[in-house]
Design a protein around this motif. Sequence first.
Motif, PDB file in Angstrom:
ATOM      1  N   ILE A  12     149.762  33.548 -13.574  1.00 46.79           N
ATOM      2  CA  ILE A  12     150.364  34.675 -14.991  1.00 46.79           C
ATOM      3  C   ILE A  12     151.491  33.521 -14.773  1.00 46.79           C
ATOM      4  N   ILE A  13     152.029  33.192 -13.681  1.00 48.00           N
ATOM      5  CA  ILE A  13     153.140  32.030 -13.355  1.00 48.00           C
ATOM      6  C   ILE A  13     152.953  30.725 -14.239  1.00 48.00           C
ATOM      7  N   TRP A  14     152.176  30.710 -13.907  1.00 50.32           N
ATOM      8  CA  TRP A  14     151.634  29.262 -14.570  1.00 50.32           C
ATOM      9  C   TRP A  14     151.706  28.943 -16.388  1.00 50.32           C
TER      10      TRP A  14
ATOM     11  N   PRO B 165     145.626  24.910  -4.321  1.00 52.07           N
ATOM     12  CA  PRO B 165     144.647  26.497  -3.677  1.00 52.07           C
ATOM     13  C   PRO B 165     145.346  27.390  -3.927  1.00 52.07           C
ATOM     14  N   ALA B 166     146.516  27.810  -3.730  1.00 54.48           N
ATOM     15  CA  ALA B 166     147.058  28.966  -3.976  1.00 54.48           C
ATOM     16  C   ALA B 166     146.827  30.036  -5.779  1.00 54.48           C
ATOM     17  N   TYR B 167     146.900  29.134  -6.307  1.00 52.92           N
ATOM     18  CA  TYR B 167     146.273  28.947  -7.841  1.00 52.92           C
ATOM     19  C   TYR B 167     145.313  30.297  -8.054  1.00 52.92           C
ATOM     20  N   ARG B 168     144.278  30.235  -7.005  1.00 52.81           N
ATOM     21  CA  ARG B 168     142.602  30.974  -7.537  1.00 52.81           C
ATOM     22  C   ARG B 168     143.169  31.572  -5.647  1.00 52.81           C
ATOM     23  N   SER B 169     144.719  31.986  -5.498  1.00 52.94           N
ATOM     24  CA  SER B 169     143.717  33.407  -4.203  1.00 52.94           C
ATOM     25  C   SER B 169     144.535  34.570  -5.012  1.00 52.94           C
TER      26      SER B 169
END
Length: 522
Positions: free
Chosen positions: A163-165, A153-157
């Motif tokens: 960017i980190i991914w 869920p944090a990926y879409r926040s």
Amino acid sequence: LKCPDRGWGREMPRALICAQAFPPLLKQAGGVAKDYLALCRALIDGLGWEVTLLSPVHIAESGEKDVERWLNSGQLLHAPAWSLEAASNIGVAVFLDFFSIHNTCRLVQELLHGGHSICFIDDSCLRIAPIMLMRGLGLPSIATTHSDVPSHPAYRSSVVPRIIWWLHLASSFFATVHAACAKVYADLLWERYRIPVHSIWPPVLWSAEFQRPLEDFRERAIKERARWELMLGFSPRAVLLFAGRWSIEKRIHLLIEAVPEGCALVIVGDSDAEYADEIEATEHKHVLPLRGMLGAEDLRVAYAACDIFVSASTCETLGNTVVEAWSSGVPVAIQPAGGHLEFVKDNKNSYLVDFDNCEAARQRLSEIVAQGASLAVEPDLSKMGEHFRSLDFPAEIQRLLLGPALLQAEKWKQRSGWLWVWELLLRIWCLLACFVVWPMTAVWSRAYFAISCDPTFRYLEPGTAIEPAPSSMRSGKSGADRSEQKALLADNYPDLPLPGNRSPAGKRATPTGPCYTLLQSQ
């Protein structure tokens, strides 16, 4: 190209492991933490290596006897590192902060003077700079992508996790060996991002408890099953088990809605997310949430006491619990997605169930129970369990990870002519790029940590990271914040059994909290 001593040819070679996940941190990174515990066991006890663990975790509190033995004998050295604890409504996580002055100096010291033959690095944030530094110094590295970050869920926040991914993915081009936990996930990384994966980790059994014969646990399993039935208030025709992290992406609420008539679901695990609080508060008569992370022996007993292991997660890159369940002689019924597809063959050795359709999933599980969950998939179920229990994990680590990385490092040393010039230029470029990226990232990350409101960050002193107290990170949260979180859960997961939105299936007479207190006291 003459580099500091790498330990090649030493009687006891040494490995550097940079890991932000290690026991006792299990609630938010249980699978990865157990992977690196198993890796240390394979290197130290299986292959005779020495290990330096650069980690923010207070590993002396791991509760693992092997860790205590390694520390006392000097086979494991702990290089404590600064870290950041990030807290939000979806949970608490600890990140290794490579770019603090202390950690930068410690990493450089280990790389130049530690005598390491190789370096393992986990899903640490912004690991691209340390991996470039290792390549520039000629130290072979094994970087593993354990987590499917876009499914969290944090990926879409916000844009920052994205960017980190992408930087995380880029780091794979500088690693000597980029590894994944499953071939299906490696194929996904290539199809989506054209990211190369050179090797696959062998399946991990993080404790010897899972290699013991099935009959060793039968008596305790019978007692545990009887205790569950006492707490439930009825004798189910089959017990379904979920064990693991209680977080939104695991979709435990779908399991609750899919329990067949006359069956029960036991939910074991924990997390620091408010989602876990809602799962614990579930009062369905056929559901028994037992909040708390179990040790290896207790977890093996729990597997043996159930009839089927279930999981609705779509974010697994392998799913260590599938391997654990099979090693315990238990079939699995899991969502056909991601790493779940690595070993499971529907109706052959276990079952694939689409939990997105709760009615269809309930009907499918009812059919599985009626035909005999284990008997219907024999002898393949027993063959898979025996395969995992007898797997020589240290030998597989040597064959799949260490061997290829050390061979490539040997080729670097033997290059001559134009290849020697290319190697020299490549190392110089990596070092220069690292010297540019490192200070820029240090400044940018300090600023982000300081101004971020969700998540909020706080620094942890070197080697002090442990599981936070159950309410320590959320004690100051207002009622409005909690209402906002419940609204978010309701919008994204309308089937989630939140208070005030109970399933008509009914409630248990005994609330969850006292049940868990009884379990702990017994």
